[in-house]
Design a protein around this motif. Structure first.
Motif, PDB file in Angstrom:
ATOM      1  N   ALA A 113       0.813  -1.317  -0.126  1.00  0.00           N
ATOM      2  CA  ALA A 113      -0.119   0.158  -0.006  1.00  0.00           C
ATOM      3  C   ALA A 113       0.830   1.295  -0.043  1.00  0.00           C
ATOM      4  O   ALA A 113       0.598   2.200  -0.851  1.00  0.00           O
ATOM      5  CB  ALA A 113      -0.847   0.142   1.221  1.00  0.00           C
ATOM      6  N   ARG A 114       1.908   1.349   0.934  1.00  0.00           N
ATOM      7  CA  ARG A 114       2.826   2.366   0.948  1.00  0.00           C
ATOM      8  C   ARG A 114       3.630   2.607  -0.443  1.00  0.00           C
ATOM      9  O   ARG A 114       3.625   3.645  -1.011  1.00  0.00           O
ATOM     10  CB  ARG A 114       3.899   2.373   1.891  1.00  0.00           C
ATOM     11  N   VAL A 115       3.998   1.376  -1.241  1.00  0.00           N
ATOM     12  CA  VAL A 115       4.636   1.785  -2.636  1.00  0.00           C
ATOM     13  C   VAL A 115       3.640   2.344  -3.393  1.00  0.00           C
ATOM     14  O   VAL A 115       4.045   3.340  -4.115  1.00  0.00           O
ATOM     15  CB  VAL A 115       5.213   0.210  -2.923  1.00  0.00           C
ATOM     16  N   HIS A 116       2.442   1.818  -3.462  1.00  0.00           N
ATOM     17  CA  HIS A 116       1.319   2.511  -4.168  1.00  0.00           C
ATOM     18  C   HIS A 116       1.073   3.862  -4.068  1.00  0.00           C
ATOM     19  O   HIS A 116       0.701   4.796  -4.780  1.00  0.00           O
ATOM     20  CB  HIS A 116       0.053   1.567  -4.354  1.00  0.00           C
ATOM     21  N   LEU A 117       1.276   3.917  -2.420  1.00  0.00           N
ATOM     22  CA  LEU A 117       0.913   5.509  -2.101  1.00  0.00           C
ATOM     23  C   LEU A 117       2.041   6.465  -2.897  1.00  0.00           C
ATOM     24  O   LEU A 117       1.811   7.339  -3.242  1.00  0.00           O
ATOM     25  CB  LEU A 117       1.150   5.472  -0.522  1.00  0.00           C
ATOM     26  N   THR A 118       3.119   5.929  -2.894  1.00  0.00           N
ATOM     27  CA  THR A 118       4.383   6.692  -3.451  1.00  0.00           C
ATOM     28  C   THR A 118       4.078   7.047  -4.822  1.00  0.00           C
ATOM     29  O   THR A 118       4.383   7.938  -5.357  1.00  0.00           O
ATOM     30  CB  THR A 118       5.742   5.971  -3.407  1.00  0.00           C
ATOM     31  N   ARG A 119       3.478   6.158  -5.583  1.00  0.00           N
ATOM     32  CA  ARG A 119       3.125   6.118  -6.955  1.00  0.00           C
ATOM     33  C   ARG A 119       1.812   6.922  -7.126  1.00  0.00           C
ATOM     34  O   ARG A 119       1.430   7.476  -8.307  1.00  0.00           O
ATOM     35  CB  ARG A 119       3.020   4.965  -7.657  1.00  0.00           C
ATOM     36  N   LYS A 120       1.107   7.144  -6.103  1.00  0.00           N
ATOM     37  CA  LYS A 120      -0.301   8.096  -6.109  1.00  0.00           C
ATOM     38  C   LYS A 120      -1.234   7.229  -6.865  1.00  0.00           C
ATOM     39  O   LYS A 120      -2.144   8.028  -7.474  1.00  0.00           O
ATOM     40  CB  LYS A 120       0.052   9.347  -6.650  1.00  0.00           C
ATOM     41  N   ASP A 121      -1.133   5.847  -6.710  1.00  0.00           N
ATOM     42  CA  ASP A 121      -2.033   4.882  -7.326  1.00  0.00           C
ATOM     43  C   ASP A 121      -3.312   4.761  -6.252  1.00  0.00           C
ATOM     44  O   ASP A 121      -3.209   3.594  -5.546  1.00  0.00           O
ATOM     45  CB  ASP A 121      -1.479   3.770  -7.848  1.00  0.00           C
ATOM     46  N   TRP A 122      -3.952   5.618  -6.111  1.00  0.00           N
ATOM     47  CA  TRP A 122      -5.060   5.512  -5.228  1.00  0.00           C
ATOM     48  C   TRP A 122      -5.919   4.234  -5.096  1.00  0.00           C
ATOM     49  O   TRP A 122      -6.131   3.609  -4.009  1.00  0.00           O
ATOM     50  CB  TRP A 122      -5.790   6.898  -4.901  1.00  0.00           C
ATOM     51  N   PRO A 123      -6.270   3.857  -6.219  1.00  0.00           N
ATOM     52  CA  PRO A 123      -7.276   2.580  -6.113  1.00  0.00           C
ATOM     53  C   PRO A 123      -6.318   1.580  -5.415  1.00  0.00           C
ATOM     54  O   PRO A 123      -6.903   0.523  -4.958  1.00  0.00           O
ATOM     55  CB  PRO A 123      -7.662   2.585  -7.562  1.00  0.00           C
ATOM     56  N   GLN A 124      -5.224   1.337  -5.977  1.00  0.00           N
ATOM     57  CA  GLN A 124      -4.163   0.079  -5.752  1.00  0.00           C
ATOM     58  C   GLN A 124      -3.811   0.325  -4.322  1.00  0.00           C
ATOM     59  O   GLN A 124      -3.832  -0.747  -3.236  1.00  0.00           O
ATOM     60  CB  GLN A 124      -3.264   0.192  -6.542  1.00  0.00           C
ATOM     61  N   VAL A 125      -3.685   1.509  -3.512  1.00  0.00           N
ATOM     62  CA  VAL A 125      -3.553   1.883  -2.303  1.00  0.00           C
ATOM     63  C   VAL A 125      -4.646   1.199  -1.465  1.00  0.00           C
ATOM     64  O   VAL A 125      -4.745   0.369  -0.614  1.00  0.00           O
ATOM     65  CB  VAL A 125      -3.209   3.324  -1.969  1.00  0.00           C
ATOM     66  N   ALA A 126      -5.916   1.764  -2.078  1.00  0.00           N
ATOM     67  CA  ALA A 126      -7.003   1.126  -1.108  1.00  0.00           C
ATOM     68  C   ALA A 126      -7.324  -0.498  -1.139  1.00  0.00           C
ATOM     69  O   ALA A 126      -7.628  -1.047  -0.239  1.00  0.00           O
ATOM     70  CB  ALA A 126      -8.485   1.740  -1.800  1.00  0.00           C
ATOM     71  N   ALA A 127      -6.794  -1.122  -2.286  1.00  0.00           N
ATOM     72  CA  ALA A 127      -7.349  -2.582  -2.316  1.00  0.00           C
ATOM     73  C   ALA A 127      -6.005  -3.368  -1.591  1.00  0.00           C
ATOM     74  O   ALA A 127      -6.564  -4.390  -1.114  1.00  0.00           O
ATOM     75  CB  ALA A 127      -6.837  -2.935  -3.723  1.00  0.00           C
ATOM     76  N   ALA A 128      -4.966  -2.590  -1.690  1.00  0.00           N
ATOM     77  CA  ALA A 128      -3.993  -3.460  -0.795  1.00  0.00           C
ATOM     78  C   ALA A 128      -4.093  -3.312   0.590  1.00  0.00           C
ATOM     79  O   ALA A 128      -4.007  -4.304   1.523  1.00  0.00           O
ATOM     80  CB  ALA A 128      -2.501  -2.789  -0.966  1.00  0.00           C
ATOM     81  N   ALA A 129      -4.559  -2.144   1.227  1.00  0.00           N
ATOM     82  CA  ALA A 129      -4.915  -1.605   2.618  1.00  0.00           C
ATOM     83  C   ALA A 129      -6.085  -2.704   2.836  1.00  0.00           C
ATOM     84  O   ALA A 129      -6.119  -3.093   4.112  1.00  0.00           O
ATOM     85  CB  ALA A 129      -5.257  -0.304   2.719  1.00  0.00           C
ATOM     86  N   ARG A 130      -6.930  -2.785   1.878  1.00  0.00           N
ATOM     87  CA  ARG A 130      -8.273  -3.734   2.479  1.00  0.00           C
ATOM     88  C   ARG A 130      -7.836  -5.043   2.389  1.00  0.00           C
ATOM     89  O   ARG A 130      -8.626  -5.923   3.420  1.00  0.00           O
ATOM     90  CB  ARG A 130      -9.378  -3.512   1.199  1.00  0.00           C
ATOM     91  N   ARG A 131      -7.033  -5.498   1.525  1.00  0.00           N
ATOM     92  CA  ARG A 131      -6.331  -6.991   1.760  1.00  0.00           C
ATOM     93  C   ARG A 131      -5.792  -7.431   3.086  1.00  0.00           C
ATOM     94  O   ARG A 131      -6.245  -8.280   3.839  1.00  0.00           O
ATOM     95  CB  ARG A 131      -5.461  -7.351   0.498  1.00  0.00           C
ATOM     96  N   GLY A 132      -4.957  -6.302   3.316  1.00  0.00           N
ATOM     97  CA  GLY A 132      -4.248  -6.348   4.904  1.00  0.00           C
ATOM     98  C   GLY A 132      -5.195  -6.321   6.074  1.00  0.00           C
ATOM     99  O   GLY A 132      -5.317  -7.210   6.826  1.00  0.00           O
TER     100      GLY A 132
END
Length: 398
Positions: A113-132
């Protein structure tokens, strides 16, 4: 003889405490006796990258993966090293390799989620955080990351609910309070946002950007400033409107209204900032340029009004126009102060000084036209500053 298990535990603890040099000494002791220990190489990479020794850290990380390619730990540590080094694509691949081997490892989902946050890929941040969170529903940092993603995706109500849950799960989580502050700001609740960012600074005074967000939240508590800021962001106009001027001269009125709207908003912001600099509980947040700029921008309209009044009373058009130019200087000064790029800020301050010199010359010589042009140019700095900021963007921290 080094006890490898105890030494690894000490190294992990030292890294958590922010003492990478001490962790490095522990790990070198392990590697002196077990040069092929993949875990020690992986942690060594983390210790080195935290000390800014990126090349050595990447080499240690690659060695750890080479020694144990089928084990998830070297891949996870490699993801941490690459993320810290600013190599987001490599960090993404390493984290994905870790999760392919250990999909139930919650910290890896946090890292993803943090890696996607660096990329500002917000849907992927949300998906990774939800999975965790499916694996560990009480994880405050994952909930904070999810809240931040939802805020950026415009889902303010859900973002605030998730942020509140994150703070409830761990009141000592800096990330949870940060997410709560962002969600509150986006949802139009600057009071809650200010409290959240104060808590961030209490927990970790070194968090980059927290002070600026706190200052912004404190200013936004002024309802007039909040409304004007929203209007200012919404009604900026665009350079394409210039092409309509020969065909539709009334478009000039649109430009005039937008420019005056920005001027009023900057004036209210100056007054709000000045009040905060005089408040005992907030004055330390506004030491330095912010206090001086706000004082200057509150003084300019007063000085301009005096000159305008004198010009009217004495029948001196040039002096009166110099007064309007002086009042209009609020816009270029504030636009300069709120420009992140040092080069852009210097250009805009230079522009403000040039306009001030024109106003002063008009006041001394009584020249009407230069003062009038200086007034228009000062108010039109809104568009000039937008162009400067577009060309000279501030460098983003990795």
């Amino acid at each position: 003889m080094v006890n490898t298990t105890d030494a690894l535990s000490r190294a992990r603890l030292l890294l958590q405490l922010g003492r990478p040099a001490d962790a490095e000494r522990e790990l070198r002791g392990i590697l002196a006796e077990e040069p092929q220990h993949s875990g020690a190489h992986g942690l060594m990479g983390v210790a080195l990258v935290q000390q800014g020794r990126t090349d050595e850290a990447l080499e240690e990380s690659r060695e750890a993966v080479r020694l144990a390619p089928d084990h998830w730990v070297p891949h996870y540590l490699s993801g941490q090293v690459h993320q810290r080094a600013g190599l987001t694509e490599e960090a993404l691949r390493a984290t994905a390799a870790c999760l392919a081997l250990a999909p139930e490892h919650v910290p890896a989902w946090d890292l993803l989620a943090r890696v996607h946050l660096t990329r500002k890929d917000w849907p992927q941040v949300a998906a990774a955080a939800r999975r965790g969170l499916e694996l560990e529903p009480q994880d405050a940092d994952l909930a904070g990351l999810l809240s931040m993603a939802l805020t950026m995706l415009g889902q303010d109500e859900q973002a605030r609910a998730v942020a509140a849950q994150a703070v409830g799960n761990d009141p000592e989580s800096t990330l949870a309070h940060w997410a709560r502050g962002l969600a509150a700001l986006s949802g139009g609740d600057p009071g809650t946002a200010a409290g959240a960012f104060r808590e961030v600074l209490r927990l970790d005074p070194g968090v980059e950007g927290a002070r600026d967000y706190l200052v912004h939240a404190l200013k936004q508590r002024n309802p007039v400033l909040r409304l004007l800021s929203q209007w200012r962001q919404r009604f900026v106009g665009g350079w394409r409107l210039l092409f309509l001027l020969p065909v539709l001269p009334p478009v000039i009125a649109v430009f005039a209204i937008i420019a005056l709207l920005h001027w009023v908003a900057w004036l209210v912001e100056s007054w709000t900032t000045l009040r905060l600099t005089r408040n005992r509980t907030t004055r330390l947040l506004f030491e330095g340029p912010a206090a001086r700029v706000s004082l200057l921008c509150c003084a300019l309209p007063v000085a301009g009004a005096v000159l305008l009044g004198l010009g009217i009373g004495l029948g001196l058009d040039g002096l009166g126009s110099a007064g309007t130019a002086t009042m209009a200087l609020v816009t270029p000064v504030q636009e300069a102060a709120h420009t992140g790029s040092p080069i852009g800020r210097r250009i805009l301050y230079g522009w403000a000084v040039l306009l001030a010199a024109a106003a002063l010359a008009a006041a001394v010589t009584g020249a009407f036209l230069p003062a009038l042009l200086a007034t228009y140019a000062a108010l039109a700095t809104v568009w000039f500053a937008a162009g400067v900021r577009k060309i000279f963007r501030p460098r983003e921290a990795v």
